[in-house]
Design a protein around this motif. Structure first.
Motif, short mmCIF file in Angstrom:
data_model
loop_
_atom_site.label_atom_id
_atom_site.label_comp_id
_atom_site.label_asym_id
_atom_site.label_seq_id
_atom_site.Cartn_x
_atom_site.Cartn_y
_atom_site.Cartn_z
N GLN A 94 -3.40 1.83 9.72
CA GLN A 94 -3.77 2.06 8.91
C GLN A 94 -3.42 2.53 7.34
N PHE A 95 -3.78 2.49 6.73
CA PHE A 95 -4.07 2.67 5.17
C PHE A 95 -2.82 3.54 5.16
N LEU A 96 -1.16 2.76 4.65
CA LEU A 96 0.03 4.66 4.12
C LEU A 96 -0.65 4.46 2.90
N THR A 97 -1.24 3.90 2.04
CA THR A 97 -1.40 4.06 0.80
C THR A 97 -2.80 4.84 0.62
N ARG A 98 -3.56 5.70 -0.21
CA ARG A 98 -4.69 4.81 -1.18
C ARG A 98 -4.60 3.24 -1.16
N SER A 99 -5.78 2.13 -0.42
CA SER A 99 -5.39 1.06 -0.86
C SER A 99 -7.23 0.86 -1.03
N THR A 100 -6.80 -0.64 -1.39
CA THR A 100 -7.88 -1.29 -1.49
C THR A 100 -7.94 -2.99 -0.89
N ILE A 101 -9.35 -3.53 0.27
CA ILE A 101 -8.57 -4.45 0.88
C ILE A 101 -9.72 -5.18 0.52
N ALA A 102 -9.50 -7.00 0.71
CA ALA A 102 -10.90 -8.21 0.82
C ALA A 102 -10.84 -8.44 2.16
#
Length: 224
Positions: A94-102
């Motif tokens: 899960q995303f624990l905070t607002r996130s950006t991933i590649a």
């Protein structure tokens, strides 16, 4: 994508064909806090580099929620057991905070590692960072419940500031009251360490303890 390019520039030369292929096949995903990236009963065959935010994996078969691992900016995770597997790791990512991933397809990453030494070197560096994470986490979890936050603060302070109190309790596998007391003890110890003289620290310790105790009593009385 610009942020991912900057990250790659620290590991690859500008005209490295491996770097160009990574950029060509990478897709950027943004997620909101508590959004599920991969359920425990599925697998997503991608190697994911955290550009911003915090991602974690929940163990769902225990009595209470437990965050098995956390990936912050500059770290990676996979939607499978590991980068050489296509099977589910049985964790809810899960995303624990607002996130950006590649996200890079695992099949492509495996091909690039076989073809380019720079790709193998890059993945090896990232795997070492993950290994360091689990080594440090092992040192944290062997502590008594009351001492785990202080050890986390010493070894991985970035995680302390990336997670909220609920998530910290789940990561350290302690109840909220224990976390509160642990934070208070850590703060007290930091204040004591500010004093250079051991003799002076011995004198100031009971004073700070009494001050914290009085503060807690005042808060308790004000709620009445």
């Amino acid at each position: 994508m610009d942020r991912f390019i900057r990250h790659l520039n620290s590991h690859f030369k500008d005209h490295d064909p491996c770097r160009l292929q990574l950029l060509e096949h990478t897709k950027i995903i943004k997620g909101n806090r508590d959004q599920v990236y991969c359920r425990e009963d599925e697998s997503r065959a991608y190697w994911c580099y955290v550009l911003e935010g915090t991602v974690g994996a929940y163990e769902t078969n225990l009595k209470k929620p437990y965050i098995h691992w956390v990936a912050t900016e500059g770290h990676y995770f996979t939607g499978t057991k590991h980068e050489y597997s296509f099977n589910s790791q049985a964790l809810s990512i899960q995303f624990l905070t607002r996130s950006t991933i590649a996200c890079i397809p695992l099949s492509l990453l495996q091909q690039l590692q076989d073809k380019y030494p720079s790709a193998h070197h890059f993945v090896s560096i990232m795997r070492q960072k993950k290994s360091d994470f689990f080594n440090k986490k092992g040192l944290i979890t062997i502590q008594d419940a009351l001492n785990r936050y202080e050890k986390l603060h010493d070894l991985m302070p970035d995680i302390c500031y990336s997670l909220n109190n609920k998530q910290l309790s789940q990561f350290l596998y302690i109840d909220p009251k224990t976390l509160y007391q642990s934070k208070k003890n850590t703060s007290l110890q930091q204040k004591i360490n500010c004093y250079p003289s051991t003799r002076f620290r011995d004198k100031i310790y009971p004073l700070l303890c009494n001050r914290q105790s009085d503060s807690c009593n005042e808060k308790h009385q004000s709620k009445r």
